[in-house]
Design a protein around this motif. Structure first.
Motif, PDB file in Angstrom:
ATOM      1  N   MET A  96       0.503  -1.284  -0.121  1.00  0.00           N
ATOM      2  CA  MET A  96      -0.376   0.070  -0.333  1.00  0.00           C
ATOM      3  C   MET A  96       1.390   0.849   0.386  1.00  0.00           C
ATOM      4  O   MET A  96       2.229   1.177   1.112  1.00  0.00           O
ATOM      5  N   GLU A  97       1.119   1.781  -0.913  1.00  0.00           N
ATOM      6  CA  GLU A  97       1.023   3.446  -1.153  1.00  0.00           C
ATOM      7  C   GLU A  97       1.456   4.231   0.354  1.00  0.00           C
ATOM      8  O   GLU A  97      -0.130   3.983   1.335  1.00  0.00           O
ATOM      9  N   LEU A  98       1.740   5.042   0.055  1.00  0.00           N
ATOM     10  CA  LEU A  98       1.544   6.067   1.609  1.00  0.00           C
ATOM     11  C   LEU A  98       0.420   7.135   1.591  1.00  0.00           C
ATOM     12  O   LEU A  98       0.118   7.016   2.742  1.00  0.00           O
ATOM     13  N   MET A  99       0.078   7.467   0.264  1.00  0.00           N
ATOM     14  CA  MET A  99      -1.163   8.247  -0.043  1.00  0.00           C
ATOM     15  C   MET A  99      -2.648   7.460   0.757  1.00  0.00           C
ATOM     16  O   MET A  99      -3.646   8.431   1.142  1.00  0.00           O
ATOM     17  N   ASN A 100      -2.540   6.319   0.815  1.00  0.00           N
ATOM     18  CA  ASN A 100      -3.744   5.058   1.531  1.00  0.00           C
ATOM     19  C   ASN A 100      -3.600   5.246   2.408  1.00  0.00           C
ATOM     20  O   ASN A 100      -4.738   4.993   3.268  1.00  0.00           O
ATOM     21  N   TYR A 101      -2.386   5.530   3.529  1.00  0.00           N
ATOM     22  CA  TYR A 101      -1.954   5.472   4.754  1.00  0.00           C
ATOM     23  C   TYR A 101      -2.271   6.731   5.167  1.00  0.00           C
ATOM     24  O   TYR A 101      -3.244   6.528   6.178  1.00  0.00           O
ATOM     25  N   ILE A 102      -1.861   7.798   4.106  1.00  0.00           N
ATOM     26  CA  ILE A 102      -2.894   9.188   4.750  1.00  0.00           C
ATOM     27  C   ILE A 102      -4.135   9.352   4.179  1.00  0.00           C
ATOM     28  O   ILE A 102      -4.487  10.112   6.411  1.00  0.00           O
ATOM     29  N   ILE A 103      -4.534   8.442   3.423  1.00  0.00           N
ATOM     30  CA  ILE A 103      -6.769   8.594   3.652  1.00  0.00           C
ATOM     31  C   ILE A 103      -7.390   7.964   4.711  1.00  0.00           C
ATOM     32  O   ILE A 103      -8.203   8.369   5.316  1.00  0.00           O
ATOM     33  N   ILE A 104      -6.354   7.114   4.957  1.00  0.00           N
ATOM     34  CA  ILE A 104      -6.694   6.148   6.498  1.00  0.00           C
ATOM     35  C   ILE A 104      -6.743   6.607   7.403  1.00  0.00           C
ATOM     36  O   ILE A 104      -7.721   7.303   7.887  1.00  0.00           O
ATOM     37  N   ALA A 105      -5.535   7.363   8.131  1.00  0.00           N
ATOM     38  CA  ALA A 105      -5.917   8.419   9.054  1.00  0.00           C
ATOM     39  C   ALA A 105      -6.933   9.743   9.205  1.00  0.00           C
ATOM     40  O   ALA A 105      -6.850   9.424  10.414  1.00  0.00           O
ATOM     41  N   PHE A 106      -6.481  10.328   7.864  1.00  0.00           N
ATOM     42  CA  PHE A 106      -7.639  10.840   8.105  1.00  0.00           C
ATOM     43  C   PHE A 106      -8.803  10.355   8.536  1.00  0.00           C
ATOM     44  O   PHE A 106      -9.767  11.724   9.324  1.00  0.00           O
ATOM     45  N   LYS A 107      -9.509   9.352   7.899  1.00  0.00           N
ATOM     46  CA  LYS A 107     -10.856   8.200   8.011  1.00  0.00           C
ATOM     47  C   LYS A 107     -11.276   8.492   9.303  1.00  0.00           C
ATOM     48  O   LYS A 107     -11.899   9.177   9.751  1.00  0.00           O
ATOM     49  N   ILE A 108     -10.151   7.920   9.768  1.00  0.00           N
ATOM     50  CA  ILE A 108      -9.930   7.952  11.587  1.00  0.00           C
ATOM     51  C   ILE A 108     -10.135   8.541  12.339  1.00  0.00           C
ATOM     52  O   ILE A 108     -11.018   8.735  13.008  1.00  0.00           O
ATOM     53  N   THR A 109      -8.738  10.004  11.387  1.00  0.00           N
ATOM     54  CA  THR A 109      -9.053  11.132  12.283  1.00  0.00           C
ATOM     55  C   THR A 109     -11.016  12.159  12.875  1.00  0.00           C
ATOM     56  O   THR A 109     -11.231  12.329  13.749  1.00  0.00           O
ATOM     57  N   VAL A 110     -10.948  12.197  11.598  1.00  0.00           N
ATOM     58  CA  VAL A 110     -12.282  12.673  10.996  1.00  0.00           C
ATOM     59  C   VAL A 110     -13.458  12.114  12.081  1.00  0.00           C
ATOM     60  O   VAL A 110     -14.572  12.527  12.629  1.00  0.00           O
ATOM     61  N   GLY A 111     -13.544  10.464  11.282  1.00  0.00           N
ATOM     62  CA  GLY A 111     -14.251  10.214  11.876  1.00  0.00           C
ATOM     63  C   GLY A 111     -15.034   9.958  13.609  1.00  0.00           C
ATOM     64  O   GLY A 111     -15.292  10.131  14.402  1.00  0.00           O
ATOM     65  N   ILE A 112     -13.622   9.680  14.689  1.00  0.00           N
ATOM     66  CA  ILE A 112     -14.106   9.535  15.638  1.00  0.00           C
ATOM     67  C   ILE A 112     -13.522  10.629  16.060  1.00  0.00           C
ATOM     68  O   ILE A 112     -14.072  11.438  17.343  1.00  0.00           O
ATOM     69  N   SER A 113     -13.337  12.250  15.817  1.00  0.00           N
ATOM     70  CA  SER A 113     -14.052  13.438  15.929  1.00  0.00           C
ATOM     71  C   SER A 113     -15.036  13.787  16.139  1.00  0.00           C
ATOM     72  O   SER A 113     -15.707  14.169  17.358  1.00  0.00           O
ATOM     73  N   ILE A 114     -16.181  13.680  14.558  1.00  0.00           N
ATOM     74  CA  ILE A 114     -16.851  13.450  14.827  1.00  0.00           C
ATOM     75  C   ILE A 114     -17.443  12.881  16.191  1.00  0.00           C
ATOM     76  O   ILE A 114     -18.682  13.636  17.002  1.00  0.00           O
ATOM     77  N   LEU A 115     -17.565  11.689  16.426  1.00  0.00           N
ATOM     78  CA  LEU A 115     -18.660  10.944  17.458  1.00  0.00           C
ATOM     79  C   LEU A 115     -17.951  11.561  18.581  1.00  0.00           C
ATOM     80  O   LEU A 115     -18.575  11.737  19.363  1.00  0.00           O
ATOM     81  N   ASN A 116     -16.353  11.636  18.435  1.00  0.00           N
ATOM     82  CA  ASN A 116     -16.526  12.039  19.788  1.00  0.00           C
ATOM     83  C   ASN A 116     -17.637  13.857  20.045  1.00  0.00           C
ATOM     84  O   ASN A 116     -17.470  13.784  21.733  1.00  0.00           O
ATOM     85  N   VAL A 117     -17.380  14.432  18.820  1.00  0.00           N
ATOM     86  CA  VAL A 117     -17.713  16.078  19.482  1.00  0.00           C
ATOM     87  C   VAL A 117     -19.355  15.442  19.717  1.00  0.00           C
ATOM     88  O   VAL A 117     -20.239  16.153  21.041  1.00  0.00           O
ATOM     89  N   TRP A 118     -20.154  14.460  19.121  1.00  0.00           N
ATOM     90  CA  TRP A 118     -21.606  14.618  19.372  1.00  0.00           C
ATOM     91  C   TRP A 118     -21.966  13.830  20.986  1.00  0.00           C
ATOM     92  O   TRP A 118     -23.377  13.388  20.529  1.00  0.00           O
TER      93      TRP A 118
END
Length: 125
Positions: free
Chosen positions: A1-23
């Motif tokens: 898997m290339e670096l950009m795929n890992y970055i996108i996965i990290a972004f998905k986790i970061t955004v998802g958990i952050s939204i769940l945390n706030v709400w």
């Protein structure tokens, strides 16, 4: 898997958990990001001129889309629904901060998550 795929996965986790945390975890706690002088999410929606019911609808949508975004790590076909859906709702958040004349930094988390979501969406095209 290339670096950009890992970055996108990290972004998905970061955004998802952050939204769940706030709400789900921080909904009744004051933060410096809340609109006006609101201490809770419901109060924030009142600052914007919205009802408690509308707050719950937006909360349901944001939590659902955050879960969809994180599920898209495994099920790629969900990526655009989660990332673009959240981007639209987050754009609404920024607009409301502007309308009530909040200081600019209160819009920063929404702006950052829009950027991350657009990178996520572009990676799935």
């Amino acid at each position: 898997m290339e670096l950009m795929n890992y970055i996108i996965i990290a972004f998905k986790i970061t955004v998802g958990i952050s939204i769940l945390n706030v709400w789900l975890l921080q909904q009744n706690k004051p933060t410096r990001w809340r609109g006006g002088d609101a201490k809770t999410i419901v109060e924030e929606f009142k600052v914007y001129g919205f009802s408690k019911n509308f707050c719950y609808v937006i909360g349901f949508l944001k939590v659902s889309l955050a879960i969809i975004l994180m599920a898209s790590i495994q099920f790629e076909m969900l990526t655009l629904i989660g990332s673009l859906g959240l981007s639209a709702l987050l754009a609404g958040s920024i607009l409301m901060h502007i309308i009530v004349k909040d200081v600019w930094y209160k819009s920063f988390p929404a702006f950052l998550f829009i950027v991350m979501n657009l990178i996520i969406a572009s990676g799935s095209l």
